[in-house]
Design an enzyme around this catalytic site. Sequence first.
Site, short mmCIF file in Angstrom:
data_model
loop_
_atom_site.label_atom_id
_atom_site.label_comp_id
_atom_site.label_asym_id
_atom_site.label_seq_id
_atom_site.Cartn_x
_atom_site.Cartn_y
_atom_site.Cartn_z
N HIS A 54 0.84 -1.19 0.00
CA HIS A 54 0.00 0.00 0.00
C HIS A 54 0.88 1.25 0.00
CE1 HIS A 54 1.02 -0.13 4.24
NE2 HIS A 54 0.24 -1.17 4.47
P1 TYD Z 1 -2.29 -3.86 7.43
O1 TYD Z 1 -2.40 -2.49 6.85
O2 TYD Z 1 -2.72 -5.02 6.57
O3 TYD Z 1 -0.81 -4.12 7.95
P2 TYD Z 1 0.56 -4.19 7.08
O4 TYD Z 1 0.40 -3.25 5.95
O5 TYD Z 1 1.60 -3.73 8.01
O6 TYD Z 1 0.73 -5.59 6.65
O7 TYD Z 1 -3.09 -3.88 8.79
C1 TYD Z 1 -3.58 -5.06 9.39
C2 TYD Z 1 -4.81 -4.71 10.23
O8 TYD Z 1 -4.46 -3.90 11.34
C3 TYD Z 1 -5.87 -3.97 9.44
O9 TYD Z 1 -7.15 -4.47 9.84
C4 TYD Z 1 -5.73 -2.56 9.92
C5 TYD Z 1 -5.20 -2.70 11.32
N1 TYD Z 1 -4.32 -1.60 11.74
C6 TYD Z 1 -4.77 -0.69 12.68
O10 TYD Z 1 -5.93 -0.75 13.16
N2 TYD Z 1 -3.93 0.29 13.11
C7 TYD Z 1 -2.66 0.41 12.61
O11 TYD Z 1 -1.92 1.32 13.03
C8 TYD Z 1 -2.21 -0.52 11.62
C9 TYD Z 1 -0.83 -0.41 11.03
C10 TYD Z 1 -3.07 -1.51 11.22
#
Ligand code: TYD
Length: 141
Positions: A54
Site C-alpha cells: 500500500h
Molecule cells: P495492514 O495495513 O494489513 O498491515 P501491514 O500493511 O503492516 O501488513 O493492517 C492489518 C490490520 O491492522 C488492518 O485491519 C488494519 C489494522 N491496523 C490498525 O488498526 N492500526 C494500525 O496502526 C495498523 C498499522 C493496522
Amino acid sequence: MKLKEQYEILNFKDFGDNRGDLVVVEGSGQDIPFVMKRIFYIYGSDDEVVRGCHANLNSEFVMINVCGTSKVKVDNGSETEVIELNRPRMGLYLKQMLWKEMYDFSSDSILLVIASEHYDEHEYIRDYQAYLNMVGAEKKD
Ligand code: TYD
C-alpha cells in the site's frame, strides 16, 4: 520526484558499552524527521509473507528491525529499490505516497514502525493500479 529523494537510511546513535547496546531514537526532527503519533510492530511473519502493499496519502514512517531482518521494497511508480533492514540501529524513513512491500522476514524479525499520523484507513491506497494512476505512472506488468 526521484525515488532516492523519497526515502532515507537513518543510523541512530548507539550508546553501547560492556553492558550491551542502547540505541536512541529522538523524535520531532532530531533523529526522526517528524513528530511521532503512533508506533506499531510486526512479528511472527516469515519468509513467505508479503505485507504492506500500500501507499499512504499523508503518513510518513520510520521502520526499524529491532530484532532479526526483513526487506522493504519501495516503489514510486517509476523506480523501485529493495532495502534490507538488518541492524537494530538502522532506520528506513519513508515519505508519503511511496508504495511499499515488506517481505523475507526472518523468524525472529520484530519490525518496529514509527508513524507521523494516527491510523486512518482512508489515507491508505491499497490498489496498485489506482496508485499508479495517482502518481501518473504507466502500468507496469
Ligand atoms: P495492514 O495495513 O494489513 O498491515 P501491514 O500493511 O503492516 O501488513 O493492517 C492489518 C490490520 O491492522 C488492518 O485491519 C488494519 C489494522 N491496523 C490498525 O488498526 N492500526 C494500525 O496502526 C495498523 C498499522 C493496522
